[in-house]
Design an enzyme around this catalytic site. Sequence first.
Site, PDB file in Angstrom:
ATOM      1  N   HIS A 273      58.015  43.704  91.199  1.00  0.00           N
ATOM      2  CA  HIS A 273      56.656  43.202  91.097  1.00  0.00           C
ATOM      3  C   HIS A 273      55.955  43.644  89.818  1.00  0.00           C
ATOM      4  O   HIS A 273      54.936  43.066  89.446  1.00  0.00           O
ATOM      5  CB  HIS A 273      55.834  43.664  92.306  1.00  0.00           C
ATOM      6  N   CYS A 274      56.482  44.622  89.106  1.00  0.00           N
ATOM      7  CA  CYS A 274      55.743  45.202  87.975  1.00  0.00           C
ATOM      8  C   CYS A 274      56.150  44.656  86.610  1.00  0.00           C
ATOM      9  O   CYS A 274      55.357  44.011  85.929  1.00  0.00           O
ATOM     10  CB  CYS A 274      55.905  46.730  87.989  1.00  0.00           C
ATOM     11  N   ILE A 275      57.387  44.938  86.203  1.00  0.00           N
ATOM     12  CA  ILE A 275      57.773  44.732  84.808  1.00  0.00           C
ATOM     13  C   ILE A 275      57.703  43.269  84.367  1.00  0.00           C
ATOM     14  O   ILE A 275      57.260  42.986  83.249  1.00  0.00           O
ATOM     15  CB  ILE A 275      59.178  45.317  84.525  1.00  0.00           C
ATOM     16  N   ASP A 278      53.230  42.494  85.036  1.00  0.00           N
ATOM     17  CA  ASP A 278      52.090  43.284  84.578  1.00  0.00           C
ATOM     18  C   ASP A 278      51.773  43.152  83.093  1.00  0.00           C
ATOM     19  O   ASP A 278      50.584  43.145  82.725  1.00  0.00           O
ATOM     20  CB  ASP A 278      52.311  44.757  84.926  1.00  0.00           C
TER      21      ASP A 278
END
Length: 437
Positions: A273-275, A278
């Site tokens: 979900h992040c890299i 974001d």
Amino acid sequence: MSPAHQQLLARLQAREAVVGVVGLGYVGLPLALCFVDAGYRVVGIDSDPQKCAALNAGRSYIKLIGDAPVAAALARGFRAANRFADAGPLDAVVICVPTPLDAHREPDLQYVTRTVDALLPQLRAGMLIALESTTYPGTTEEIIAARVGGAGWAVGTDVFVAYSPERQDPGNTRFCTAEIPKIVSGMTPACLQAAQALYAPAIRRLVPVRNPKTAEMAKLLENIHRAVNVGLVNEMKIVADRMGIDIFEVIEAAATKPFGFVAYYPGPGLGGHCIPIDPFYLTWKAREYHVHTRFIELAGEVNSSMPAWVVGKVAEALNSRRKAINGSRILVLGLSYKKNVDDTRESPSVEIMDLLQARGAEVAYSDPWIPRVPRMRKYAFDLESVPLTAAALQSFDCVVLATDHDAFDYTLIGEASPLLVDARGRFREAAAHIFRA
């Protein structure tokens, strides 16, 4: 110090505070259990009633956590609720909801705004609201503090607003939630003091910064640093492939330098979900300041092109056998976005399957962590994991190693696959039936 501030600090320090954790996924559930271990009374809040029912029955839906910690937390008073109205009076609310991108690759903060709007009727003097979701600098002030103030509460006097970005790394057994240093910030000094009082019993080391914008930017920098470096090494992989050079041997050689180099490894694309998501929060916000974030966008282009690169290698491999993707049976090994987790969010494996299917392949997958393809926003596969046997491998025209779980039998895969496309660098010895992607 206001009476509300004194009351909140006293309840936190005495572990009499009731802490609500909103969003019981890979971030929220470990954090909730960490707060339980610290001695707080904890209520987990999630919009999915099935998750709440499972937790209240002592069952974990995250394999890395398992049932035992949930059962132990229940014995210490933990419970899950579907709504704020069912949670009872809360002293602190920690928001751990998704912050995805919309169809135009712009921030989609609907889950944050919905959570805050649902919380407003439950606000009372002496409450702390802490956001952990990764987002652009200014979110805490513009969305949370503004809504709290608009509801008639004085931020920093009546209600306290903080930002403390999550730093979870699913599957990393070296660093649990309590061991990862935690950045904390507040809208005012009183808000920061309240946030520190909340997290200090649960997290070994706190890293206070001057305001939420600094904390929000710090979290983005962490993820952008990784995205840009992975983008660089993925581009180097393409160059090395054209030159007939083993990129993994190159990285291993470069990594022997004891200073000035950090090893990053190429793969089939970024997941989680992040890299993959974001960095684009900062790209979007930077436009407000007339800044074009070229490094971030270029890295995003390179990393997002990797699934298509892998599919091109599958086509090349099949072409060597006078076959096309159209009509071929292709087995993808590993559905999760990285090894040894059951997390499929933004997984390049799923995009590879989608691209192969769009080109006419009959697609299957094998993943010891994921027995069935879960429900996803962008993709719909009605598939169950194929047991990994010699006969199963031999029944496919091509096998694609997309996620290198430790549980896979790589000797079996290397020997039984009629054609193998390796997107993780697990097979280093040259072989006619193995193609590096």
